[in-house]
Scaffold this motif. Sequence first.
Motif, PDB file in Angstrom:
ATOM      1  N   GLN A 233      -0.328   0.950  -8.042  1.00  0.00           N
ATOM      2  CA  GLN A 233       0.098  -0.223  -7.287  1.00  0.00           C
ATOM      3  C   GLN A 233      -1.096  -0.650  -6.440  1.00  0.00           C
ATOM      4  O   GLN A 233      -1.541   0.102  -5.573  1.00  0.00           O
ATOM      5  CB  GLN A 233       1.296   0.115  -6.401  1.00  0.00           C
TER       6      GLN A 233
ATOM      7  N   SER B 262      11.248  -2.145 -14.837  1.00  0.00           N
ATOM      8  CA  SER B 262      11.598  -3.541 -14.612  1.00  0.00           C
ATOM      9  C   SER B 262      11.169  -4.052 -13.236  1.00  0.00           C
ATOM     10  O   SER B 262      11.205  -5.255 -12.994  1.00  0.00           O
ATOM     11  CB  SER B 262      13.109  -3.725 -14.759  1.00  0.00           C
TER      12      SER B 262
ATOM     13  N   PRO C 161       8.662  -5.282 -10.250  1.00  0.00           N
ATOM     14  CA  PRO C 161       7.356  -5.955 -10.284  1.00  0.00           C
ATOM     15  C   PRO C 161       6.223  -4.948 -10.066  1.00  0.00           C
ATOM     16  O   PRO C 161       6.397  -3.947  -9.364  1.00  0.00           O
ATOM     17  CB  PRO C 161       7.422  -6.937  -9.122  1.00  0.00           C
TER      18      PRO C 161
ATOM     19  N   ASP D  46       3.454  -4.937  -8.281  1.00  0.00           N
ATOM     20  CA  ASP D  46       3.092  -4.662  -6.894  1.00  0.00           C
ATOM     21  C   ASP D  46       4.301  -4.765  -5.965  1.00  0.00           C
ATOM     22  O   ASP D  46       4.167  -5.031  -4.775  1.00  0.00           O
ATOM     23  CB  ASP D  46       1.993  -5.619  -6.427  1.00  0.00           C
ATOM     24  N   GLY D  47       5.482  -4.533  -6.527  1.00  0.00           N
ATOM     25  CA  GLY D  47       6.705  -4.661  -5.749  1.00  0.00           C
ATOM     26  C   GLY D  47       7.340  -3.320  -5.421  1.00  0.00           C
ATOM     27  O   GLY D  47       6.673  -2.390  -5.001  1.00  0.00           O
TER      28      GLY D  47
END
Length: 93
Positions: free
Chosen positions: A7, A25, A27, A29-30
Amino acid sequence: MVRIRLQRSGAKKRPYYRIVAAEASFPVDGRFIEIIGYYHPIEKTDVLKIDEEKALKWLQNGAQPTDTVKSLFTELGINQKFEALKKEAKSAK
């Protein structure tokens, strides 16, 4: 499916990566489930710190590392330890 991946964070042209376990599933960088370690490729000596116990736990639970993370694990010998644990488990059956 859970993936172990990088990340990215940090400033422009000064990347800093966290090694995280995240749902495929989510993101890139989420959201993530757990931080396993970090990687600073820009430092004079590449700083790579991974919590081996967490990494092995996620691998045993079926998490799939990305190619980059797999090469970082190989660098630290985590892949070899995981393979040894798998062989040990098979021989115990």
